[in-house]
Design an enzyme around this catalytic site. Structure first.
Site, PDB file in Angstrom:
ATOM      1  N   GLY A 183      31.274  10.917  93.757  1.00  0.00           N
ATOM      2  CA  GLY A 183      32.216   9.994  93.115  1.00  0.00           C
ATOM      3  C   GLY A 183      31.511   9.173  92.061  1.00  0.00           C
ATOM      4  O   GLY A 183      30.416   9.525  91.624  1.00  0.00           O
ATOM      5  N   ASN A 184      32.129   8.110  91.624  1.00  0.00           N
ATOM      6  CA  ASN A 184      31.454   7.190  90.707  1.00  0.00           C
ATOM      7  C   ASN A 184      31.942   5.774  90.988  1.00  0.00           C
ATOM      8  O   ASN A 184      32.806   5.558  91.816  1.00  0.00           O
ATOM      9  CB  ASN A 184      31.668   7.607  89.249  1.00  0.00           C
ATOM     10  N   ARG A 185      31.346   4.818  90.295  1.00  0.00           N
ATOM     11  CA  ARG A 185      31.569   3.409  90.646  1.00  0.00           C
ATOM     12  C   ARG A 185      32.816   2.785  90.023  1.00  0.00           C
ATOM     13  O   ARG A 185      32.996   1.582  90.078  1.00  0.00           O
ATOM     14  CB  ARG A 185      30.351   2.583  90.229  1.00  0.00           C
TER      15      ARG A 185
END
Ligand code: CTP
Length: 404
Positions: free
Chosen positions: A213-215
Site C-alpha cells: 500500500g502507500n501512506r
C-alpha cells in the site's frame, strides 16, 4: 434578497447571543422567514420571548417544546423544521456545540436539528480565545469543514472575559452577508456539473493477508469531493481504503486495488464534466497473488522475492479518450517538481496538474494542510501557500470552474 427564504437560526449559550435579535430583524427586513431553535444554556443569555417576538414564530427552546403552536405541531417537530429550512445558521456556536456537532450528537434541540437537516449549515463559533485555540476545538472545526459545514472564522478583538484574541462573533452585517451568500447560492458555481473524484491509496494483494500500500490518507480527495458538493456539483467519490466519513451529499464507491479502481473509474466516467484523480494509485502490483498465506515454513531461505508488474495508468487511459471531460491529475515529486509535473500533464493529456512535495513541511500524507503548485495545460503556474486541504480543494475547483 432573501425573499421567502426559510432560515433556521440555532442559538447556543454564549454571551454573543445578544446579537441574534438584531440579526433576526435584519433577516426579516430582507424578506426572510426566520425560525429560531435554542439550547437551554442560550436562555441564560437571551429570552425565548425576545426571539419569538422578533421572528414572529414560536421558538423551539429545548428538546421538548410545547407542541401547541402553529409552527410546533407534533412530536416530530425536529424533522418538520429541518425539512422546512433552506439553510441553517448556528450562531453563536459554543465550543461545546461545535464538539457535539463534530461527533454527531443530538443532545440539544440545536444539534438534533443540525443532524436532521440536509440543507447547508453555517456555523459561527464564538468563545474565549483559549477555548478557540485548543487543539480539540480546532480539530472539531476542521472535521466540520471537511464534512461540508461552512464555518465562519471568529473575529479578533476584545472578549467578554476581558482578554484579547480570536473568538468574537462577527458583526451582524458579516453574518447577514454569509447567510445571503449561501441562501442565494453565491458559490453554487458547479451546479448541474457532474464530477468524479478519486481518493486514497490502493492495496495490492501479495497473499490473502498482506498487501503493498502507500501512506495516502485520502484527505485531499475527500476535501475535493466535499468542496465540489458544497458548490453544487453531483459528486461521485471513488476511494481506496481510508478511514474517513463520507462527505454530505456525495456518492461514495469503495474499492481496494488499482485494478478495482481502474474498473470503477471506467464504469463511472461517462457524462462527467470533470474527473479529478487525487488517488495515490499503485504504479506496481504483485505479478501474482499467492492463493495461500506465505509462510516461513514453506519459504525457509532467508529472502523472498516478489515480482511486480506495472499497473494500468488510469489517468493516461482517461487522457487517451477524454472527449469534453476536463482532467485533473496529481503529481507527487520530491525533486525537479515543476519539470516532472509538466511532463506528466503533457503525456497524460491533462488540463491541470496539482503538484506536491511530501518533503515540504505542512504538505503530503496524513496532514490536514497541503502546499501545492497548480500547473495548467496553457502553461500557467500558480504556487499556493500552505493552507488547509479544504482550501486547497476550493482553489483547484476555482480553476476547474474556469475550464468548464
Ligand atoms: N495515476 C493513475 N493510475 C495509475 C497511477 C497513477 O491514474 N496507475 C494517477 C494518479 O491518480 C495521479 C497521477 O496519475 O493523479 C500520478 O501520476 P504518476 O505518473 O503515477 O505519478 P507518480 O505516482 O508520482 O509516479 P512516478 O513515480 O512515475 O513519478
Amino acid at each position: 434578497m432573501l425573499k421567502n427564504k426559510h432560515i433556521l437560526i440555532g442559538v447556543t449559550g454564549g454571551i454573543a447571543a445578544y446579537k441574534i435579535p438584531l440579526l433576526i430583524r435584519e433577516l426579516k427586513k430582507n424578506g426572510a422567514d426566520v425560525r429560531v431553535v435554542m439550547t437551554e444554556s442560550a436562555k441564560e443569555f437571551v429570552t425565548p420571548l425576545t426571539l419569538s417576538t422578533l421572528s414572529s414564530h414560536d421558538v423551539a427552546a429545548g428538546m421538548f417544546p410545547a407542541s401547541s403552536s402553529e409552527t410546533i405541531t407534533r412530536g416530530t417537530w425536529h424533522i418538520d423544521w429541518s425539512r422546512w429550512a433552506d439553510m441553517m445558521l448556528i450562531a453563536p456556536a459554543t465550543a461545546n456545540t461545535v464538539a457535539r456537532l463534530a461527533h454527531g450528537e443530538a443532545e440539544s434541540a440545536v444539534t438534533t436539528l443540525a443532524l436532521a437537516a440536509s440543507c447547508p449549515i453555517i456555523v459561527s463559533p464564538s468563545m474565549d480565545v483559549d477555548m478557540w485555540n485548543h487543539p480539540l476545538t480546532q480539530s472539531n472545526i476542521l472535521k466540520l469543514r471537511e464534512l461540508g459545514y461552512i464555518v465562519l472564522e471568529p473575529e479578533e478583538g476584545e472578549l467578554a472575559s476581558g482578554l484579547k484574541g480570536t473568538g468574537r462573533l462577527p458583526e451582524i452585517q458579516a453574518l447577514l452577508q454569509a447567510v445571503s451568500g449561501v441562501a442565494t447560492g453565491a458559490r453554487k458555481d458547479l451546479l448541474k456539473k457532474k464530477i468524479l473524484v478519486t481518493a486514497g491509496p490502493t492495496y495490492e494483494a501479495i497473499d490473502p493477508v498482506r498487501f503493498i500500500g502507500n501512506r495516502s490518507s485520502g484527505k485531499m480527495g475527500f476535501a475535493l469531493a466535499t468542496a465540489a458538493a458544497q458548490r453544487g456539483a453531483a459528486v461521485t467519490l471513488i476511494t481506496g481504503p481510508v478511514s474517513l466519513p463520507t462527505p454530505r451529499h456525495v456518492t461514495r464507491v469503495d474499492v481496494e486495488s488499482s485494478r478495482d479502481m481502474y474498473q470503477s473509474v471506467m464504469r463511472y466516467k461517462n457524462g462527467k464534466d470533470a474527473i479529478i484523480m487525487a488517488a495515490a494509485v499503485a504504479d506496481f502490483t504483485p505479478a501474482e497473488t499467492y492463493k495461500k498465506k506465505i509462510t516461513k515454513r514453506e519459504h525457509n531461505e532467508n529472502r523472498l522475492t516478489i515480482n511486480l508488474s506495472q499497473t494500468d495508468d488510469i489517468l493516461a487511459e482517461l487522457g487517451r479518450r477524454k472527449g469534453n471531460t476536463k482532467l485533473v491529475g496529481f503529481a507527487l515529486e520530491t525533486h525537479n517538481e515543476i519539470q516532472a509535473a509538466r511532463k506528466k500533464l503533457r503525456e497524460k493529456n491533462l488540463d491541470l496538474i496539482v503538484c506536491n512535495n511530501p518533503l515540504v513541511e505542512g504538505a503530503g500524507f496524513g496532514a490536514d494542510t497541503n502546499v501545492v503548485t497548480i500547473l495548467s495545460k496553457r502553461g500557467n503556474i500558480e504556487k499556493l501557500a500552505r493552507m488547509a486541504k479544504i482550501d486547497v480543494a476550493n482553489h483547484i475547483l476555482d480553476r476547474v470552474v474556469k475550464l468548464l
